[in-house]
Design a protein around this motif. Structure first.
Motif, PDB file in Angstrom:
ATOM      1  N   LYS A  32      36.485  34.172  41.185  1.00  0.00           N
ATOM      2  CA  LYS A  32      36.277  34.830  39.898  1.00  0.00           C
ATOM      3  C   LYS A  32      34.775  34.930  39.666  1.00  0.00           C
ATOM      4  O   LYS A  32      34.042  34.061  40.100  1.00  0.00           O
ATOM      5  CB  LYS A  32      36.890  34.008  38.765  1.00  0.00           C
ATOM      6  CG  LYS A  32      38.180  33.390  39.116  1.00  0.00           C
ATOM      7  CD  LYS A  32      38.201  31.923  38.730  1.00  0.00           C
ATOM      8  CE  LYS A  32      39.265  31.180  39.501  1.00  0.00           C
ATOM      9  NZ  LYS A  32      39.286  29.750  39.258  1.00  0.00           N
ATOM     10  N   ASP A  37      34.578  33.608  34.086  1.00  0.00           N
ATOM     11  CA  ASP A  37      34.676  32.158  33.889  1.00  0.00           C
ATOM     12  C   ASP A  37      34.258  31.772  32.486  1.00  0.00           C
ATOM     13  O   ASP A  37      34.881  30.919  31.856  1.00  0.00           O
ATOM     14  CB  ASP A  37      33.788  31.418  34.900  1.00  0.00           C
ATOM     15  CG  ASP A  37      34.534  31.130  36.196  1.00  0.00           C
ATOM     16  OD1 ASP A  37      35.763  31.308  36.210  1.00  0.00           O
ATOM     17  OD2 ASP A  37      33.874  30.735  37.167  1.00  0.00           O
ATOM     18  N   ALA A  40      36.879  32.863  30.045  1.00  0.00           N
ATOM     19  CA  ALA A  40      38.030  31.972  30.157  1.00  0.00           C
ATOM     20  C   ALA A  40      37.738  30.635  29.487  1.00  0.00           C
ATOM     21  O   ALA A  40      38.604  30.039  28.863  1.00  0.00           O
ATOM     22  CB  ALA A  40      38.401  31.764  31.621  1.00  0.00           C
ATOM     23  N   LEU A  50      45.120  34.501  29.791  1.00  0.00           N
ATOM     24  CA  LEU A  50      43.791  34.846  30.312  1.00  0.00           C
ATOM     25  C   LEU A  50      43.923  36.160  31.072  1.00  0.00           C
ATOM     26  O   LEU A  50      44.312  36.168  32.235  1.00  0.00           O
ATOM     27  CB  LEU A  50      43.291  33.741  31.243  1.00  0.00           C
ATOM     28  CG  LEU A  50      43.067  32.373  30.621  1.00  0.00           C
ATOM     29  CD1 LEU A  50      42.680  31.378  31.695  1.00  0.00           C
ATOM     30  CD2 LEU A  50      41.974  32.431  29.581  1.00  0.00           C
ATOM     31  N   TYR A  53      41.903  36.754  34.524  1.00  0.00           N
ATOM     32  CA  TYR A  53      42.461  36.063  35.685  1.00  0.00           C
ATOM     33  C   TYR A  53      43.776  36.681  36.122  1.00  0.00           C
ATOM     34  O   TYR A  53      44.065  36.776  37.303  1.00  0.00           O
ATOM     35  CB  TYR A  53      42.690  34.585  35.367  1.00  0.00           C
ATOM     36  CG  TYR A  53      41.440  33.746  35.370  1.00  0.00           C
ATOM     37  CD1 TYR A  53      40.219  34.288  35.752  1.00  0.00           C
ATOM     38  CD2 TYR A  53      41.476  32.415  35.010  1.00  0.00           C
ATOM     39  CE1 TYR A  53      39.076  33.529  35.755  1.00  0.00           C
ATOM     40  CE2 TYR A  53      40.337  31.634  35.015  1.00  0.00           C
ATOM     41  CZ  TYR A  53      39.132  32.192  35.384  1.00  0.00           C
ATOM     42  OH  TYR A  53      38.020  31.428  35.392  1.00  0.00           O
ATOM     43  N   THR A  54      44.576  37.076  35.138  1.00  0.00           N
ATOM     44  CA  THR A  54      45.870  37.674  35.472  1.00  0.00           C
ATOM     45  C   THR A  54      45.672  38.927  36.313  1.00  0.00           C
ATOM     46  O   THR A  54      46.306  39.105  37.349  1.00  0.00           O
ATOM     47  CB  THR A  54      46.650  38.014  34.183  1.00  0.00           C
ATOM     48  OG1 THR A  54      46.697  36.860  33.361  1.00  0.00           O
ATOM     49  CG2 THR A  54      48.065  38.449  34.489  1.00  0.00           C
ATOM     50  N   LEU A  57      44.363  38.118  39.884  1.00  0.00           N
ATOM     51  CA  LEU A  57      45.402  37.594  40.773  1.00  0.00           C
ATOM     52  C   LEU A  57      46.409  38.676  41.149  1.00  0.00           C
ATOM     53  O   LEU A  57      46.892  38.714  42.273  1.00  0.00           O
ATOM     54  CB  LEU A  57      46.104  36.407  40.112  1.00  0.00           C
ATOM     55  CG  LEU A  57      45.239  35.148  40.047  1.00  0.00           C
ATOM     56  CD1 LEU A  57      45.828  34.135  39.097  1.00  0.00           C
ATOM     57  CD2 LEU A  57      45.060  34.539  41.412  1.00  0.00           C
ATOM     58  N   SER A  89      44.570  26.768  46.081  1.00  0.00           N
ATOM     59  CA  SER A  89      43.172  26.681  45.648  1.00  0.00           C
ATOM     60  C   SER A  89      42.370  26.051  46.768  1.00  0.00           C
ATOM     61  O   SER A  89      42.653  24.935  47.191  1.00  0.00           O
ATOM     62  CB  SER A  89      43.061  25.826  44.396  1.00  0.00           C
ATOM     63  OG  SER A  89      43.927  26.305  43.417  1.00  0.00           O
ATOM     64  N   ALA A  92      37.122  24.743  43.862  1.00  0.00           N
ATOM     65  CA  ALA A  92      37.290  24.921  42.420  1.00  0.00           C
ATOM     66  C   ALA A  92      37.144  26.388  42.001  1.00  0.00           C
ATOM     67  O   ALA A  92      37.739  26.810  41.069  1.00  0.00           O
ATOM     68  CB  ALA A  92      36.307  24.056  41.665  1.00  0.00           C
TER      69      ALA A  92
END
Lengths: 107, 147
Positions: A32, A37, A40, A50, A53-54, A57, A89, A92
């Motif tokens: 991201k 970030d 978020a 969010l 992010y959705t 992805l 993941s 991080a």
């Protein structure tokens, strides 16, 4: 790419499987960007969906699926069965999206 | 002192907006589920005989974040153990939203049912201090029933 059937069933309704061509897969690793970030992080105070992010992805999963379909086409398949998705993941800031299935030729 | 004020302000914002968000979201979900109730979702693989040829993979996903109040509430709850109700409702919202989005996609394709539906979860953001969220993914095969 639209002429290929992608399904997570073990058969295609109404069609016979002629030949199995083995497993095909596609993956992509996405990170991201900082702006998302930060947004978020703010959203984390109030909670809820969010969107950034959705979307990220969704796009990434789409790309993994496209790569899988590409591999299936290279093998001469016209359908991919029993498709599974998985997410992991790595660190991080990044996640890997992975799609795999079985390439087959159906009548 | 300043830190303490910030903490309480964030807590309050989290509590007010978080619970407001949650109530609204549940309301929206109930409406959407009612609307999409004609698209049946099954998690079985066995297909009935009356299906049209072909099928398409459909999916829906959503990333949900916890609010500040929930994080703090969970932190205290973890000392004593027990149910984390605030997180339960978060996961429920996420799952139902993902299923609704999957049904929408199936509806757009003109499908009648979704077979072999799967639900998957992945955590986003490893460090607890940073973004705590979860992605919920629903996917399955949309099929049409012969009329």
């Amino acid at each position: 790419m639209t002429d290929i059937i992608v399904t997570n069933l073990e058969t295609v309704p109404g069609r016979q499987i002629i030949k199995h061509l083995g497993i095909v897969q596609g993956n992509t690793v996405r990170a991201k960007h900082v702006g998302r970030d930060i947004m978020a992080g703010l959203k984390n105070i109030v909670g809820g969906g969010l969107r950034g992010y959705t979307e990220l992805l969704t796009d990434a999963r789409e790309e993994a699926t496209q790569r899988m379909m590409g591999e299936a086409l290279d093998k001469g398949a016209n359908a991919v069965l029993n498709v599974r998705f998985s997410t992991s993941s790595i660190t991080a800031g990044a996640s890997e999206l992975y799609a795999y299935g079985t390439a087959v030729v159906v009548e | 002192m300043g830190g303490l004020i910030t903490f309480f302000v964030l807590l309050l914002i989290g509590l007010i907006f978080g619970s407001m968000n949650e109530r609204n979201h549940f309301k929206r979900l109930r409406i959407a589920e009612e609307e999409l109730s004609h698209i049946k979702v099954f998690n079985i693989k066995t297909l009935p005989d009356n299906l049209e040829t072909g099928g398409a993979l459909v999916s829906g996903n959503v990333v949900v974040a916890v609010d500040y109040f929930k994080v703090i509430a969970a932190f205290f709850k973890m000392v004593f153990g027990g149910q984390l109700r605030s997180f339960e409702s978060l996961m429920e919202r996420g799952r139902r939203e993902a299923v609704v989005r999957m049904q929408r996609e199936a509806e757009a394709l003109g499908a009648d049912a979704i077979y072999n539906a799967r639900l998957e979860f992945s955590a986003i953001g490893q460090q607890p201090q940073k973004i705590g969220g979860a992605e919920l993914l629903a996917y399955g095969t949309a099929v049409k029933i012969k009329s």
